[in-house]
Design an enzyme around this catalytic site. Structure first.
Site, PDB file in Angstrom:
ATOM      1  N   GLY A 220      42.796   0.238  -2.820  1.00  0.00           N
ATOM      2  CA  GLY A 220      43.031  -1.102  -3.359  1.00  0.00           C
ATOM      3  C   GLY A 220      42.685  -2.180  -2.351  1.00  0.00           C
TER       4      GLY A 220
ATOM      5  NE  ARG B  35      43.582  -1.112  -8.314  1.00  0.00           N
ATOM      6  CZ  ARG B  35      44.535  -0.775  -7.445  1.00  0.00           C
ATOM      7  NH1 ARG B  35      45.644  -1.483  -7.381  1.00  0.00           N
ATOM      8  NH2 ARG B  35      44.373   0.264  -6.659  1.00  0.00           N
TER       9      ARG B  35
HETATM   10  P1  ADP Z   1      43.883   0.912   0.955  1.00  0.00           P
HETATM   11  O1  ADP Z   1      44.679   0.094  -0.026  1.00  0.00           O
HETATM   12  O2  ADP Z   1      42.455   0.499   1.021  1.00  0.00           O
HETATM   13  O3  ADP Z   1      44.070   2.382   0.744  1.00  0.00           O
HETATM   14  P2  ADP Z   1      45.995   0.688   2.918  1.00  0.00           P
HETATM   15  O4  ADP Z   1      46.910   0.247   1.848  1.00  0.00           O
HETATM   16  O5  ADP Z   1      46.268   1.995   3.567  1.00  0.00           O
HETATM   17  O6  ADP Z   1      44.471   0.616   2.419  1.00  0.00           O
HETATM   18  O7  ADP Z   1      45.985  -0.354   4.110  1.00  0.00           O
HETATM   19  C1  ADP Z   1      45.626  -1.695   3.946  1.00  0.00           C
HETATM   20  C2  ADP Z   1      46.362  -2.546   4.931  1.00  0.00           C
HETATM   21  O8  ADP Z   1      46.208  -2.019   6.238  1.00  0.00           O
HETATM   22  C3  ADP Z   1      45.858  -3.961   4.985  1.00  0.00           C
HETATM   23  O9  ADP Z   1      46.834  -4.803   4.424  1.00  0.00           O
HETATM   24  C4  ADP Z   1      45.656  -4.219   6.485  1.00  0.00           C
HETATM   25  O10 ADP Z   1      46.164  -5.464   6.876  1.00  0.00           O
HETATM   26  C5  ADP Z   1      46.439  -3.093   7.123  1.00  0.00           C
HETATM   27  N1  ADP Z   1      45.977  -2.725   8.473  1.00  0.00           N
HETATM   28  C6  ADP Z   1      44.727  -2.454   8.884  1.00  0.00           C
HETATM   29  N2  ADP Z   1      44.696  -2.227  10.203  1.00  0.00           N
HETATM   30  C7  ADP Z   1      45.956  -2.350  10.651  1.00  0.00           C
HETATM   31  C8  ADP Z   1      46.572  -2.252  11.942  1.00  0.00           C
HETATM   32  N3  ADP Z   1      45.868  -1.981  13.027  1.00  0.00           N
HETATM   33  N4  ADP Z   1      47.911  -2.446  12.022  1.00  0.00           N
HETATM   34  C9  ADP Z   1      48.621  -2.741  10.920  1.00  0.00           C
HETATM   35  N5  ADP Z   1      48.110  -2.849   9.681  1.00  0.00           N
HETATM   36  C10 ADP Z   1      46.798  -2.666   9.551  1.00  0.00           C
HETATM   37 MG    MG Z   2      46.760  -0.447  -0.093  1.00  0.00          MG
END
Ligand code: ADP
Ligand code: MG
Length: 413
Positions: free
Chosen positions: A369, A48
């Site tokens: 992010g 970023r």
């Molecule tokens: P982004 O920032 O790309 O929008 P999110 O913030 O929604 O994504 O989610 C990211 C997090 O989701 C990561 O830290 C990852 O560890 C977690 N994650 C992915 N799959 C699972 C799961 N099955 N259970 C718990 N956490 C998860």
């Molecule tokens: Mg996130």
């Protein structure tokens, strides 16, 4: 659809006229992941900061006195050293190849003195705007009085913090009401890419959703059922869908309140001929990964998750199926990692999907992010993707068809 009709055009930085010698407040998104003790924080992914640098650099080159505003994490509306932007100021200076004067407060003595001390072409960064409770207040007058103070520090405003444009916050929205305002190049690019995802996307159009902010992301499915050809669902969101289909999900992430929503999405997808692809196998463990325990990953069928287990990644068969479903796509939007990619044992699903995106013949967009951080920390070359968005929530809200306050405030007559 709000904000779809325009390109930056008349809203761009050029619309502010000659900025030489002017103080320009720039809202950037410098909300980077940090690691380590509060007094010695290290930036784990500076994506970023690098994405924000061109607008700041461009303004400095025109001779403006650039005052950058940004937030970091979610401090409680008061100063908290764990969320200081000091390490970010240092990294920003390295990326820009210019000194960055750091103000140790937002609108106080240090900010005033730092801005007053800027020469033409100089750059300053104010401390975390969320150290002031006015930044995120729901009360217009409280937010407004903080924005009044911020506006005192500038002659014009450039909105370039895409990751925050969906928030009606003082440094994003209210400042724009108080100063001549324009859209920075980063925000303009982001909006242009999102427009291509909503207005006549090339088909097949495949959307991949994952991550942990499940309830935040369910809303976008509603809108995408009218737009996408296929929806691939992984990450923490999967388990609410699996449960909605009648399967047990053990200790996995679950949003009980949204079972009916997921059921209705599955029905509507069938009616509309949109293919929803759910994983058929899941990598589970008996505890969430932590520093004091070696992961013990096991692959189980998605309809046979043991009661004491929790799902932490999509399984290998599912990852291959997702990659196959992506292979002929001409437009892809991906938000949310497929698993807990921060831990090697649960990163394969995310890696396989990322790899599939690098082979897309068409437009591939990574939003979010953590998703953006995932492709970088897993070692992918950013240039292998069509676009890596700096904002997860903002891009999702745009795709949901919601108005983005930080954009519409710039568009008002
Ligand atoms: P982004 O920032 O790309 O929008 P999110 O913030 O929604 O994504 O989610 C990211 C997090 O989701 C990561 O830290 C990852 O560890 C977690 N994650 C992915 N799959 C699972 C799961 N099955 N259970 C718990 N956490 C998860
Ligand atoms: Mg996130």
């Amino acid at each position: 659809m709000p904000g779809t009709g325009h390109t930056a055009g008349s809203l761009g930085v050029d619309s502010l006229g000659d900025l030489a010698g002017k103080r320009v407040l720039v809202r950037s998104d410098l909300n980077v992941p940090l690691d380590g003790p509060a007094d010695d924080r290290a930036i784990t992914d500076d994506g970023r900061i690098r994405a924000s640098a061109p607008t700041i650099d461009q303004l400095a080159k025109t001779g403006a006195r650039v005052v950058v505003m940004a937030h970091l994490g979610r401090p409680d509306g008061a100063p908290d050293p764990a969320y200081s932007l000091a390490p970010v100021a240092e990294r920003l200076a390295e990326v820009l190849g210019r000194p960055v004067a750091f103000a140790s407060d937002t609108v106080g003595e240090s900010a005033t003195a730092t801005v007053a001390g800027l020469a033409d072409g100089g750059v300053a960064l104010l401390e975390n705007v969320r150290f002031n409770s006015g930044e995120t207040s729901k009360d217009d007058s409280v937010r407004g009085s903080f924005a009044d103070q911020l506006a005192q520090l500038g002659d014009a405003f450039v909105s370039d913090g895409f990751g925050a444009v969906h928030r009606k916050q003082a440094s994003v929205y209210d400042v724009a009401l108080r100063l001549p305002s324009a859209m920075g190049g980063l925000v303009a690019t982001e909006i242009e890419v999102l427009r291509r995802l909503t207005v006549e996307p090339e088909r097949p159009y495949v959307v991949v959703l994952g991550g942990s902010k499940v309830s935040d992301k369910l809303g976008v499915i509603d809108n995408l059922l009218d737009k996408a050809d296929k929806l691939l669902i992984g990450g923490g969101m999967v388990f609410t869908f699996l449960k909605a289909q009648g399967h047990e999900v053990g200790q996995s992430l679950l949003e009980d309140d949204h079972l009916d929503t997921c059921r209705s999405y599955l029905e509507r997808a069938t009616e509309k001929g949109v293919e929803i692809v759910l994983p058929t196998d899941i990598v589970v463990d008996t505890a969430f990964p932590s520093d004091d325990r070696e992961p013990e990953p096991r692959v189980v069928a998605a309809d046979a998750i043991p009661a004491d287990a929790l799902g932490l990644d999509i399984g290998p068969a599912s990852a291959d199926a997702f990659a196959a479903a992506l292979s002929d796509a001409r437009t892809v939007f991906w938000n949310g990692p497929m698993g807990v990619f921060e831990v090697g044992a649960f990163a394969d699903g995310t890696r396989v999907v990322a790899e599939a995106l690098t082979r897309i013949d068409g437009l591939s967009v990574v939003g979010g992010g953590d998703s953006a951080a995932a492709v970088r920390t897993l070692g992918f070359d950013e240039s292998a993707f069509g676009h890596i968005s700096t904002g997860g929530g903002a891009s999702l809200e745009y795709l949901e068809g919601k108005e983005l306050p930080g954009i519409s405030v710039l568009e008002r007559p």
